[in-house]
Design a protein around this motif. Sequence first.
Motif, PDB file in Angstrom:
ATOM      1  N   ARG A 123       0.908  -1.335  -0.064  1.00 27.39           N
ATOM      2  CA  ARG A 123       0.157   0.181  -0.013  1.00 27.39           C
ATOM      3  C   ARG A 123       0.969   1.275   0.053  1.00 27.39           C
ATOM      4  O   ARG A 123       0.587   2.318  -0.737  1.00 27.39           O
ATOM      5  N   ASP A 124       1.883   1.293   0.877  1.00 29.76           N
ATOM      6  CA  ASP A 124       2.783   2.354   1.206  1.00 29.76           C
ATOM      7  C   ASP A 124       3.785   2.737   0.146  1.00 29.76           C
ATOM      8  O   ASP A 124       3.713   3.474  -0.843  1.00 29.76           O
ATOM      9  N   ARG A 134       2.373   1.518  -3.778  1.00 29.64           N
ATOM     10  CA  ARG A 134       1.387   1.968  -4.540  1.00 29.64           C
ATOM     11  C   ARG A 134       0.355   1.116  -5.024  1.00 29.64           C
ATOM     12  O   ARG A 134      -0.123   1.583  -6.298  1.00 29.64           O
ATOM     13  N   LEU A 135       0.253  -0.022  -4.906  1.00 27.44           N
ATOM     14  CA  LEU A 135      -0.502  -0.978  -5.745  1.00 27.44           C
ATOM     15  C   LEU A 135      -2.059  -0.721  -5.905  1.00 27.44           C
ATOM     16  O   LEU A 135      -2.646  -0.055  -4.841  1.00 27.44           O
ATOM     17  N   LYS A 136      -2.697  -0.760  -7.019  1.00 25.32           N
ATOM     18  CA  LYS A 136      -3.936  -0.231  -7.234  1.00 25.32           C
ATOM     19  C   LYS A 136      -4.719  -1.471  -7.835  1.00 25.32           C
ATOM     20  O   LYS A 136      -4.335  -2.388  -8.129  1.00 25.32           O
ATOM     21  N   ALA A 137      -6.215  -1.473  -7.198  1.00 25.04           N
ATOM     22  CA  ALA A 137      -7.118  -2.403  -7.889  1.00 25.04           C
ATOM     23  C   ALA A 137      -6.839  -2.708  -9.134  1.00 25.04           C
ATOM     24  O   ALA A 137      -6.898  -1.556  -9.972  1.00 25.04           O
ATOM     25  N   GLU A 177      -4.536  -3.865 -10.637  1.00 24.26           N
ATOM     26  CA  GLU A 177      -3.122  -4.102 -11.239  1.00 24.26           C
ATOM     27  C   GLU A 177      -2.716  -5.536 -11.051  1.00 24.26           C
ATOM     28  O   GLU A 177      -3.185  -6.520 -10.255  1.00 24.26           O
ATOM     29  N   MET A 199      -6.584  -5.736  -1.585  1.00 24.99           N
ATOM     30  CA  MET A 199      -6.662  -4.430  -2.205  1.00 24.99           C
ATOM     31  C   MET A 199      -7.082  -4.688  -3.744  1.00 24.99           C
ATOM     32  O   MET A 199      -7.004  -3.536  -4.385  1.00 24.99           O
ATOM     33  N   ALA A 242      -6.103  -6.596  -6.326  1.00 21.10           N
ATOM     34  CA  ALA A 242      -5.043  -6.849  -7.352  1.00 21.10           C
ATOM     35  C   ALA A 242      -5.206  -8.206  -7.966  1.00 21.10           C
ATOM     36  O   ALA A 242      -5.889  -9.128  -7.415  1.00 21.10           O
ATOM     37  N   ASP A 293       2.676  -5.480 -13.050  1.00 20.84           N
ATOM     38  CA  ASP A 293       2.840  -3.936 -12.426  1.00 20.84           C
ATOM     39  C   ASP A 293       3.662  -3.985 -11.196  1.00 20.84           C
ATOM     40  O   ASP A 293       4.330  -2.949 -11.167  1.00 20.84           O
ATOM     41  N   ARG A 348       5.990   1.384 -16.038  1.00 22.19           N
ATOM     42  CA  ARG A 348       5.678   2.270 -14.794  1.00 22.19           C
ATOM     43  C   ARG A 348       5.621   1.212 -13.566  1.00 22.19           C
ATOM     44  O   ARG A 348       4.741   1.288 -12.575  1.00 22.19           O
ATOM     45  N   ARG A 363       6.855  -1.337 -10.462  1.00 20.69           N
ATOM     46  CA  ARG A 363       7.429  -1.271  -8.992  1.00 20.69           C
ATOM     47  C   ARG A 363       7.975  -2.683  -8.651  1.00 20.69           C
ATOM     48  O   ARG A 363       7.190  -3.515  -8.364  1.00 20.69           O
TER      49      ARG A 363
END
Length: 331
Positions: free
Chosen positions: A137-138, A141-144, A146, A168, A170, A215, A236, A238
């Motif tokens: 999360r921190d 910055r994983l997003k739904a 991904e 989250m 993913a 991602d 992009r 991580r």
Amino acid sequence: MKEATLKALLCKQFGPPESLVLEEVPSPKPGPGEVVLSVKAASVNFPDVLIIQNKYQFKPPLPFSLGNELAGVVKEVGEGVTNAKPGDRVIAFTTYGAFAEEAKTDATRLLPMPKGMDFPSAASFILTYGTTDHALRDRGRLKAGETLLVLGAAGGVGIAAIEVGKAMGAHVIACASSDEKLAVCREHGADETINYAAGDLREGIKGITGGKGVDVIYDAVGGPYTEPAFRSIAWRGRLLVIGFAAGDIPKLPLNLPLLKGADVVGVFWGDFTRREPKAFLESARQLMRWFEEGKLKPHVSATFPLEKAAEAMNLLASRKAKGKVVVQIGA
Ligand SMILES: NC(=O)c1ccc[n+]([C@@H]2O[C@H](COP(=O)([O-])OP(=O)(O)OC[C@H]3O[C@@H](n4cnc5c(N)ncnc54)[C@H](OP(=O)(O)O)[C@@H]3O)[C@@H](O)[C@H]2O)c1
């Protein structure tokens, strides 16, 4: 009057788990801001395997009792402690000292045990899920929506990464070295699996993502897996650097992050808890909520008595453990 004593597993000289000795030591007394806990369960984490061999970044003075995290009951509190009282059931993250009948720790290193959690699960909770929440999360910055690739996905932090990733939203690809381990990953919510001991990791990722890449990579293994995984990262993407359970710290050619506009992101949960205590408490609260909603299910695959803690540690060191291995202490 005879001094009160307790049994503790001690590292008196650096070496393999067999060199640890179980000894009677004086019962601790809490100083200001400290608590003494009756330990009920303590889990094995990879850093325990490293710390007794003098291979970990934190080096306590010899002799020391090892064990990073525990669950137990507050026995005594020192002056000025307001967040705990005798009888409270708590989780503690101690860096060392958990493999003993009693442990002394700073009161800031305590969390209340969530309702419905047993001692072995509570001793297996905060280090793995805390690291993972901070990572995904921190730092990540994983997003739904991904795609999240988890290396060593059937290990302690690995299973936590599958579950937090799913919580989250993913799409989670779990990688591990055997089909038996991958079955455990599926039970914990993995959408896809890759056996990286039996097949080519890059081909596996390409097949699953249709060539787009992943991602976010959650890498607690290092060694031979990091570079191929990073070569399969999306634009992009991580790479979360969690640890090096395979032993070797990999080196990455820096043209790779350039070409993908990608980030290589370090994750150090222990320092995060000390440097950013408010953010840590927010993270812990989120994890407790997910546990209460049934989204996180600590996987305790084996338990040992304190006398057999070396066997518990060897299970991790030999790559045979699934999820968490726990040492149960006292009745
Ligand atoms: N950065 C942080 O804040 C932080 C916090 C906690 C833990 N960590 C690190 O994360 C790593 C994993 O910790 P963990 O407690 O989850 O360990 P674990 O339960 O033993 O899991 C590690 C996984 O690594 C894989 N592995 C590959 N080669 C291995 C080898 N030679 N020996 C052992 N395992 C090997 C295994 O999966 P396969 O057999 O499927 O490959 C194993 O399941 C450690 O390096 C630890 O120090 C870092």
